[in-house]
Design a protein around this motif. Structure first.
Motif, short mmCIF file in Angstrom:
data_model
loop_
_atom_site.label_atom_id
_atom_site.label_comp_id
_atom_site.label_asym_id
_atom_site.label_seq_id
_atom_site.Cartn_x
_atom_site.Cartn_y
_atom_site.Cartn_z
N PHE A 19 -0.04 -6.54 4.84
CA PHE A 19 0.10 -5.24 4.20
C PHE A 19 1.52 -4.74 4.41
N ILE A 25 0.86 -1.19 0.00
CA ILE A 25 0.00 0.00 0.00
C ILE A 25 0.89 1.23 0.00
N LYS A 40 -1.79 6.73 -1.57
CA LYS A 40 -3.18 6.28 -1.49
C LYS A 40 -3.78 6.63 -0.12
#
Ligand code: NAD
Length: 321
Positions: free
Chosen positions: A291, A8, A12
């Motif tokens: 993540f 990620i 974002k």
């Protein structure tokens, strides 16, 4: 074969914050037609600081702020220049690119920046509020003036919120209850305040630095209001491995190219976040982490500009009352 986890990017995560900030900047146009004014002081020849300054300028101006870089050729004049900006009504926020002297004088200079203009949230009062789990500058009853949080630790918290590590079904201040976090960095700027923030929200935090390992908690059975610290012993790979065994989150902030976090210590499905400007995880992290957030700088700058707006709002509130 598909990798189990996702990478990620900070861009974002910062996007919704940036949109909010842009909207608020527009709303402030009545009192600040050219946008809120941020002044950066550059008093060293560090190319990294120069890059960071250019990047702050570009980002803040693209969002409607006015950014002014003030270069100070002789370090000895920096203090006066800061005081002048403190007293200038046209300046809303101030930041200094450190290191300047590279010693304790830098901490002194940090405190010269007026608390009301300290966008990075480095003022002693803000740190003390953080360590004591006090969230407002006025008394807890009024709750009109929110305290400022240091922007890098705050950015890491926002990354963790985005990844749903904070359980919003739990009451505020308890949303990390039961979570285990490892932080490789205990600097006064990032690692120690971050450990305290997470512990204040209910997490168990293993705070690792080059010398030793400490455990931050809020104490037993939720009875304490602020975090407690326990020394676990000297740094060793064995102890680090033990701390990582069931860690839900591993956060790294080691400066320098040579450091890589041992991938084999990461629990399957843990969240891995790196805030160092160097890549502290090797690529294999993607095969372990649920993540992986390779950098947080874009969230940090969003938090810095959000702090700036909060300072402007606090000042307007004080003027009006
Ligand atoms: P620092 O040098 O003050 O602190 C480094 C910390 O890491 C210390 O606690 C040290 O003991 C620990 N450490 C170093 N090597 C270690 C090792 N091998 N094992 C365990 N611990 C080790 O640095 P800082 O100001 O905290 O900055 C750290 C990094 O974060 C830098 O790369 C800096 O550029 C970056 N940074 C990023 C942001 C951002 O927004 N992303 C903001 C500030 C700083």
């Amino acid at each position: 074969q598909a990798k189990p986890g996702l990478t990620i990017l900070a861009s974002k995560i910062s996007k919704p914050y940036i949109e909010d900030i842009e909207r608020e900047v527009q709303e402030l146009k009545s009192i600040r037609p050219d946008g809120p004014v941020l002044v950066g002081f550059l008093a060293n020849n560090d190319p990294a600081a120069e890059m960071y300054a250019n990047w702050t300028k570009k980002t803040s101006e693209s969002m409607g702020f006015k950014y002014e870089l003030r270069r100070i050729d002789d370090k000895d004049f920096l203090e006066e220049a800061i005081i002048e900006a403190n007293n200038d009504d046209k300046v809303d926020g101030i930041m200094v690119y450190f290191p300047v002297f590279g010693n304790a004088q830098d901490q002194y200079l940090q405190q010269v920046v007026s608390r009301d203009k300290d966008v990075e949230g480095l003022n002693h009062v803000y740190y003390q509020n953080l360590y004591h789990n006090i969230r407002y500058l006025d008394d807890e009853k009024d709750k009109k003036l929110k305290s400022i949080l240091p922007c890098t630790p705050l950015a890491v918290v926002k990354v963790m919120e985005y990844l749903k590590l904070y359980n919003t079904l739990l009451p505020m201040g308890n949303r990390m209850y039961g979570k285990k976090c490892v932080i490789i960095n205990r600097s006064e700027i990032v690692g120690r305040p971050l450990a305290a923030l997470l512990a204040n929200d209910g997490a168990t935090v293993f705070s690792i630095d080059i010398d030793n390992i400490q455990k931050f908690t809020r104490g037993e059975k939720l009875k304490y209001k602020k975090h407690h610290v326990e020394d676990l012993g000297k740094f060793s790979d064995e102890l680090l491995k033990e701390c990582c065994k069931d860690a839900d989150v591993i956060i790294t902030g080691v400066p320098g190219d040579s450091y890589k976090f041992p991938t084999q210590y990461i629990k399957d499905g843990a969240v891995c976040i790196n805030f160092s400007s160097n890549k502290n995880f090797s690529d294999e992290v993607k095969e372990k982490a649920s993540f992986y957030v390779p950098s947080t700088g874009k969230v940090t700058i969003a938090m810095l500009l959000r702090n700036l707006l909060r300072l402007v709002k606090n000042r307007e509130y004080i003027k009006a009352h």
